[in-house]
Enzyme design. Structure first.
Site, PDB file in Angstrom:
ATOM      1  N   GLY A   1       0.842  -1.186   0.000  1.00 55.59           N
ATOM      2  CA  GLY A   1       0.000   0.000   0.000  1.00 55.59           C
ATOM      3  C   GLY A   1       0.880   1.239   0.000  1.00 55.59           C
TER       4      GLY A   1
ATOM      5  CD  GLN B   1       3.378   6.028   2.635  1.00 55.62           C
ATOM      6  OE1 GLN B   1       2.435   5.443   2.127  1.00 55.62           O
ATOM      7  NE2 GLN B   1       4.386   5.384   3.198  1.00 55.62           N
TER       8      GLN B   1
ATOM      9  CG  HIS C   1      -0.504   1.247   7.280  1.00 60.30           C
ATOM     10  ND1 HIS C   1       0.481   0.776   8.111  1.00 60.30           N
ATOM     11  CD2 HIS C   1       0.124   2.103   6.430  1.00 60.30           C
ATOM     12  CE1 HIS C   1       1.645   1.334   7.776  1.00 60.30           C
ATOM     13  NE2 HIS C   1       1.455   2.137   6.759  1.00 60.30           N
ATOM     14  CD  GLU C   2      -1.122   2.470   2.748  1.00 62.58           C
ATOM     15  OE1 GLU C   2      -0.692   3.629   2.599  1.00 62.58           O
ATOM     16  OE2 GLU C   2      -0.369   1.511   3.023  1.00 62.58           O
TER      17      GLU C   2
ATOM     18  CB  CYS D   1       5.247   2.152   7.093  1.00 62.21           C
ATOM     19  SG  CYS D   1       4.777   3.697   6.309  1.00 62.21           S
ATOM     20  CG  LEU D   2       6.849   1.171   1.028  1.00 61.79           C
ATOM     21  CD1 LEU D   2       6.342   1.465  -0.367  1.00 61.79           C
ATOM     22  CD2 LEU D   2       7.998   0.177   0.979  1.00 61.79           C
TER      23      LEU D   2
ATOM     24  CG  HIS E   1       0.375   6.873   5.404  1.00 63.02           C
ATOM     25  ND1 HIS E   1       1.534   7.324   6.007  1.00 63.02           N
ATOM     26  CD2 HIS E   1       0.570   5.553   5.192  1.00 63.02           C
ATOM     27  CE1 HIS E   1       2.377   6.306   6.135  1.00 63.02           C
ATOM     28  NE2 HIS E   1       1.818   5.214   5.658  1.00 63.02           N
TER      29      HIS E   1
HETATM   30 NI    NI Z   1       2.698   3.324   5.516  1.00 64.53          NI
END
Ligand code: NI
Length: 171
Positions: A46, A51, A138-139, A96-97, A142
């Protein structure tokens, strides 16, 4: 399509709230494609627009993104998503990236219903469970300027932040 740089914790833009998308044009479609490409190349399931420094309510998800996954890719794009119902509880290992090399179990709702627009601006609704539900939650965090670290118990969160600060210093 291009691979975009992913902002890393503690970048200040990761703490900002994203704005609803109003223009459903080519620019949005291109950004969604770039997010998907970036997610595939960086190995996530995701990715949210903030981000990559774009404060827009846009997220992409593909639960079959991993190279080892034998199922075909299943890219999904969610614009202006909102959770309208949630139930149950689940504990799923998240990464998470924007927070590299760190994973932790996070408590989330097991089932959610979300309303959103697709990339053309048409309204849609989906019911999701387990990993799909956790990933969307989670997304969506963000888009509110929240990282999964903030969903950890306070002691664990402190430990993690110290470790990440050290990592950032030595980088
Ligand atoms: Ni993330």
């Amino acid at each position: 399509m291009s691979v975009l740089p992913v902002l890393q914790f503690p970048h200040p833009l990761l703490r900002r709230k994203s704005r609803p998308v109003e223009d459903f044009g080519e620019e949005l479609a291109a950004l969604a494609d770039d997010l998907l490409e970036t997610m595939y190349v960086k190995g996530g399931i995701g990715l949210a627009a903030p981000q990559v420094g774009q404060l827009k309510q846009l997220v992409v998800v593909d639960l079959h993104a991993s190279e080892e996954d034998e199922q075909p890719r299943a890219p999904r794009v969610y614009v202006n998503p909102a959770i309208v119902d949630r139930s149950g509880e689940t504990l799923i290992e998240e990464g998470c990236l924007s927070v590299p090399e760190f994973t932790a179990e996070v408590k989330r709702a097991r089932r959610i219903v979300i309303q959103f627009r697709n990339v053309k601006g048409e309204p849609e609704e989906e019911a999701l469970e387990d990993l799909a539900a956790a990933c969307l939650q989670h997304e969506l965090d963000h888009l509110l300027g929240k990282l999964f670290l903030e969903r950890l118990p306070p002691l664990k969160r402190q430990m993690v932040k110290k470790r990440l600060a050290k990592l950032a210093q030595s980088a």
